[in-house]
Design an enzyme around this catalytic site. Sequence first.
Site, PDB file in Angstrom:
ATOM      1  CB  SER A  85     -34.899   7.308 -23.771  1.00  0.00           C
ATOM      2  OG  SER A  85     -36.171   7.063 -24.302  1.00  0.00           O
TER       3      SER A  85
ATOM      4  CE1 TYR B  45     -36.678  12.219 -23.459  1.00  0.00           C
ATOM      5  CE2 TYR B  45     -37.114  10.444 -25.019  1.00  0.00           C
ATOM      6  CZ  TYR B  45     -36.837  10.871 -23.731  1.00  0.00           C
ATOM      7  OH  TYR B  45     -36.695   9.948 -22.722  1.00  0.00           O
TER       8      TYR B  45
ATOM      9  CB  THR C  50     -41.835   9.553 -14.492  1.00  0.00           C
ATOM     10  OG1 THR C  50     -41.762   9.828 -15.897  1.00  0.00           O
ATOM     11  CG2 THR C  50     -40.977   8.343 -14.158  1.00  0.00           C
TER      12      THR C  50
END
Length: 272
Positions: free
Chosen positions: A144, A157, A192
């Site tokens: 990411s 995350y 997404t």
Amino acid sequence: MAVKAFHNKVVVITGGCAGIGRALALRFAQGGARIAILDVQDEALVAFKQQLADKLNAEALAIHCDVADDQQCEQAICQVEEQFGGIDILINNAGITHRSAFATTEMAVFKRIMDVNYYGALHCTRYALSSLIKRKGQVIVLSSLSGFAPLLNRSAYNASKHALHGLFDTLRMEVREQGVNVMLVSPGFTATDMRRNALVGDGSVSQQFIGAPFKVASPTDVADDIYLGALKRKRLLVLSNVDWRARLLARLFPRLFERWMVPRLSGIKMVR
């Protein structure tokens, strides 16, 4: 570039029914690959497998698999090997995120994020590795933007993505002499459903959509770049659509970057 550059290669994609995973399945199928889709969406698995067969004449295998479950991963990888004879490329794409401050995030959320994002990739890679070594294949890992720029209210995350880099940078060195390539991919903001379905601090799913502060890439464009990266067997692919000046600011003036850019990247309005 040859149209069927991955003719008869076996490509396993976790989280393959939607977003980047779905686009990757379509792109590698166009390249001649045999596709194994691992996902938890049973109806979507059946429908997508049929679409790959009908539109691309692709040989596909659809397997229900929660990558957080070690046993399910082992069974899924064994099923792929039995059906296709081995694995040439494993794409660890499955992932989830959250939006909650560290102080208000329950431990179950940290565990769930790590179970899917980190342990999911670890599980699948462990079971596929012997086949990948035999076939001198590739492991592709979706990381990411947070790999170099922390995002506020994403502590679990961010931690999971940093853990992926630690694991797979090491694995790359260990299997390089055996002919296996490991490529880490860091996409930027992509259109997404992951941000739309983020967890919140108590573990429930938020349906609130927070728009990206920069131009958003399409899953198809990201999949095309990953496909080309796999052809070249790259080790790192940074696809960030964050302005290059912001990345330079992060490297040279980290405190200034954290003060002015991180809130914007995180979708938080700055108070002046």
